[in-house]
Design a protein around this motif. Structure first.
Motif, PDB file in Angstrom:
ATOM      1  N   MET A   1       0.852  -1.175   0.000  1.00 29.03           N
ATOM      2  CA  MET A   1       0.000   0.000   0.000  1.00 29.03           C
ATOM      3  C   MET A   1       0.901   1.243   0.000  1.00 29.03           C
ATOM      4  N   SER A   2       0.581   2.193  -0.836  1.00 20.76           N
ATOM      5  CA  SER A   2       1.407   3.390  -0.913  1.00 20.76           C
ATOM      6  C   SER A   2       1.183   4.279   0.309  1.00 20.76           C
ATOM      7  N   ARG A   3       2.083   5.184   0.511  1.00 21.56           N
ATOM      8  CA  ARG A   3       1.998   6.092   1.668  1.00 21.56           C
ATOM      9  C   ARG A   3       0.745   6.966   1.583  1.00 21.56           C
ATOM     10  N   THR A   4       0.373   7.402   0.386  1.00 26.70           N
ATOM     11  CA  THR A   4      -0.820   8.230   0.209  1.00 26.70           C
ATOM     12  C   THR A   4      -2.077   7.440   0.550  1.00 26.70           C
ATOM     13  N   ALA A   5      -2.134   6.201   0.124  1.00 28.10           N
ATOM     14  CA  ALA A   5      -3.292   5.358   0.441  1.00 28.10           C
ATOM     15  C   ALA A   5      -3.371   5.088   1.939  1.00 28.10           C
ATOM     16  N   ALA A   6      -2.218   4.887   2.570  1.00 27.07           N
ATOM     17  CA  ALA A   6      -2.206   4.662   4.015  1.00 27.07           C
ATOM     18  C   ALA A   6      -2.681   5.901   4.760  1.00 27.07           C
ATOM     19  N   LEU A   7      -2.258   7.079   4.312  1.00 26.54           N
ATOM     20  CA  LEU A   7      -2.714   8.328   4.941  1.00 26.54           C
ATOM     21  C   LEU A   7      -4.209   8.539   4.742  1.00 26.54           C
ATOM     22  N   ALA A   8      -4.708   8.221   3.556  1.00 24.14           N
ATOM     23  CA  ALA A   8      -6.143   8.357   3.292  1.00 24.14           C
ATOM     24  C   ALA A   8      -6.939   7.385   4.154  1.00 24.14           C
ATOM     25  N   ARG A   9      -6.424   6.190   4.325  1.00 25.53           N
ATOM     26  CA  ARG A   9      -7.115   5.209   5.176  1.00 25.53           C
ATOM     27  C   ARG A   9      -7.141   5.682   6.630  1.00 25.53           C
ATOM     28  N   ARG A  10      -6.023   6.204   7.126  1.00 23.05           N
ATOM     29  CA  ARG A  10      -5.987   6.702   8.508  1.00 23.05           C
ATOM     30  C   ARG A  10      -6.920   7.900   8.675  1.00 23.05           C
ATOM     31  N   ALA A  11      -6.982   8.775   7.683  1.00 22.07           N
ATOM     32  CA  ALA A  11      -7.882   9.927   7.765  1.00 22.07           C
ATOM     33  C   ALA A  11      -9.332   9.475   7.830  1.00 22.07           C
ATOM     34  N   THR A  12      -9.684   8.448   7.073  1.00 18.12           N
ATOM     35  CA  THR A  12     -11.035   7.908   7.109  1.00 18.12           C
ATOM     36  C   THR A  12     -11.347   7.312   8.476  1.00 18.12           C
ATOM     37  N   VAL A  13     -10.393   6.591   9.042  1.00 16.54           N
ATOM     38  CA  VAL A  13     -10.582   6.010  10.374  1.00 16.54           C
ATOM     39  C   VAL A  13     -10.743   7.108  11.415  1.00 16.54           C
ATOM     40  N   ILE A  14      -9.962   8.172  11.319  1.00 10.49           N
ATOM     41  CA  ILE A  14     -10.038   9.272  12.283  1.00 10.49           C
ATOM     42  C   ILE A  14     -11.395   9.959  12.209  1.00 10.49           C
ATOM     43  N   VAL A  15     -11.880  10.235  11.003  1.00 10.88           N
ATOM     44  CA  VAL A  15     -13.190  10.883  10.850  1.00 10.88           C
ATOM     45  C   VAL A  15     -14.302   9.974  11.366  1.00 10.88           C
ATOM     46  N   GLY A  16     -14.245   8.707  11.028  1.00 12.11           N
ATOM     47  CA  GLY A  16     -15.252   7.771  11.524  1.00 12.11           C
ATOM     48  C   GLY A  16     -15.223   7.655  13.036  1.00 12.11           C
ATOM     49  N   ALA A  17     -14.034   7.626  13.617  1.00  9.74           N
ATOM     50  CA  ALA A  17     -13.914   7.552  15.070  1.00  9.74           C
ATOM     51  C   ALA A  17     -14.477   8.806  15.724  1.00  9.74           C
ATOM     52  N   TYR A  18     -14.266   9.964  15.098  1.00  8.08           N
ATOM     53  CA  TYR A  18     -14.795  11.208  15.655  1.00  8.08           C
ATOM     54  C   TYR A  18     -16.330  11.198  15.637  1.00  8.08           C
ATOM     55  N   VAL A  19     -16.919  10.676  14.576  1.00  8.73           N
ATOM     56  CA  VAL A  19     -18.387  10.590  14.495  1.00  8.73           C
ATOM     57  C   VAL A  19     -18.918   9.644  15.559  1.00  8.73           C
ATOM     58  N   PHE A  20     -18.299   8.470  15.704  1.00  8.29           N
ATOM     59  CA  PHE A  20     -18.725   7.531  16.743  1.00  8.29           C
ATOM     60  C   PHE A  20     -18.564   8.135  18.133  1.00  8.29           C
ATOM     61  N   ALA A  21     -17.479   8.869  18.348  1.00  7.43           N
ATOM     62  CA  ALA A  21     -17.252   9.490  19.652  1.00  7.43           C
ATOM     63  C   ALA A  21     -18.316  10.546  19.957  1.00  7.43           C
ATOM     64  N   ALA A  22     -18.700  11.329  18.959  1.00  3.21           N
ATOM     65  CA  ALA A  22     -19.744  12.338  19.174  1.00  3.21           C
ATOM     66  C   ALA A  22     -21.080  11.674  19.488  1.00  3.21           C
ATOM     67  N   LEU A  23     -21.398  10.588  18.813  1.00  2.00           N
ATOM     68  CA  LEU A  23     -22.642   9.869  19.106  1.00  2.00           C
ATOM     69  C   LEU A  23     -22.615   9.247  20.501  1.00  2.00           C
ATOM     70  N   ALA A  24     -21.481   8.715  20.900  1.00  2.00           N
ATOM     71  CA  ALA A  24     -21.368   8.143  22.249  1.00  2.00           C
ATOM     72  C   ALA A  24     -21.532   9.229  23.307  1.00  2.00           C
TER      73      ALA A  24
ATOM     74  N   VAL B   1     -11.661   3.112  18.705  1.00  2.00           N
ATOM     75  CA  VAL B   1     -11.787   2.987  17.254  1.00  2.00           C
ATOM     76  C   VAL B   1     -10.473   3.321  16.550  1.00  2.00           C
ATOM     77  N   ALA B   2      -9.827   4.425  16.921  1.00  2.00           N
ATOM     78  CA  ALA B   2      -8.664   4.880  16.163  1.00  2.00           C
ATOM     79  C   ALA B   2      -7.385   5.017  16.975  1.00  2.00           C
ATOM     80  N   GLY B   3      -7.483   5.255  18.269  1.00  2.00           N
ATOM     81  CA  GLY B   3      -6.298   5.563  19.054  1.00  2.00           C
ATOM     82  C   GLY B   3      -5.373   4.397  19.308  1.00  2.00           C
ATOM     83  N   ARG B   4      -5.929   3.196  19.393  1.00  2.00           N
ATOM     84  CA  ARG B   4      -5.083   2.038  19.683  1.00  2.00           C
ATOM     85  C   ARG B   4      -4.124   1.720  18.548  1.00  2.00           C
ATOM     86  N   THR B   5      -4.426   2.218  17.362  1.00  2.00           N
ATOM     87  CA  THR B   5      -3.560   1.962  16.208  1.00  2.00           C
ATOM     88  C   THR B   5      -2.978   3.258  15.661  1.00  2.00           C
ATOM     89  N   ALA B   6      -2.766   4.236  16.529  1.00  2.00           N
ATOM     90  CA  ALA B   6      -2.282   5.549  16.078  1.00  2.00           C
ATOM     91  C   ALA B   6      -0.900   5.433  15.456  1.00  2.00           C
TER      92      ALA B   6
END
Length: 142
Positions: free
Chosen positions: A1-24, A130-135
């Motif tokens: 996986m390229s570095r750009t794809a890895a960064l995009a995947r982490r950004a998606t995980v961070i945004v999803g984690a933020y949404v779940f955190a706000a709902l919690a 969701v996201a912090g354990r794999t930061a």
């Protein structure tokens, strides 16, 4: 996986984690803040309250988005994977949100500052799950 794809995947995980955190945090606010630890009833009046809570949560999530984003970037950069930095940041974010904007808006039970700090803690721990354990990106990206 390229570095750009890895960064995009982490950004998606961070945004999803933020949404779940706000709902919690919203669920915690409904459960503890407005219902004193009782499960809310489901009626027309309760649905109106749930709608207000969802709107309130969106406003609170927008209020603390910049500090949370800075914290997420710092956690990714320094590879913070322990739960305690997230808990401290969440408690500080909840207290800051209460002191800056929510003091006049909330009419909660006995201690609204404690409820707001609790919301921050719940949000921070859900984010960590969701996201912090794999930061941080892997050291060697092929």
């Amino acid at each position: 996986m390229s570095r750009t794809a890895a960064l995009a995947r982490r950004a998606t995980v961070i945004v999803g984690a933020y949404v779940f955190a706000a709902l919690a945090a919203a669920l915690f606010l409904v459960w503890i803040g407005f219902n004193n630890g009782r499960l809310p009833e489901f009626s027309t009046r309760a649905l109106a309250r749930w709608g207000a809570i969802v709107g309130f949560t969106a406003a609170q999530a927008a209020l603390v988005m910049l500090p949370a984003l800075l914290g997420a970037v710092a956690a990714e950069a320094y590879r913070l994977r322990a739960a305690w930095p997230y808990a401290v940041a969440g408690a500080a974010g909840g207290a800051l949100a209460y002191l800056l904007a929510l003091r006049d808006m909330l009419d909660l039970n006995d201690n609204p500052l404690a409820v707001s700090i609790g919301c921050g803690l719940v949000a921070a721990l859900v984010y960590w799950l969701v996201a912090g354990r794999t930061a941080g990106l892997p050291r060697s990206v092929p």
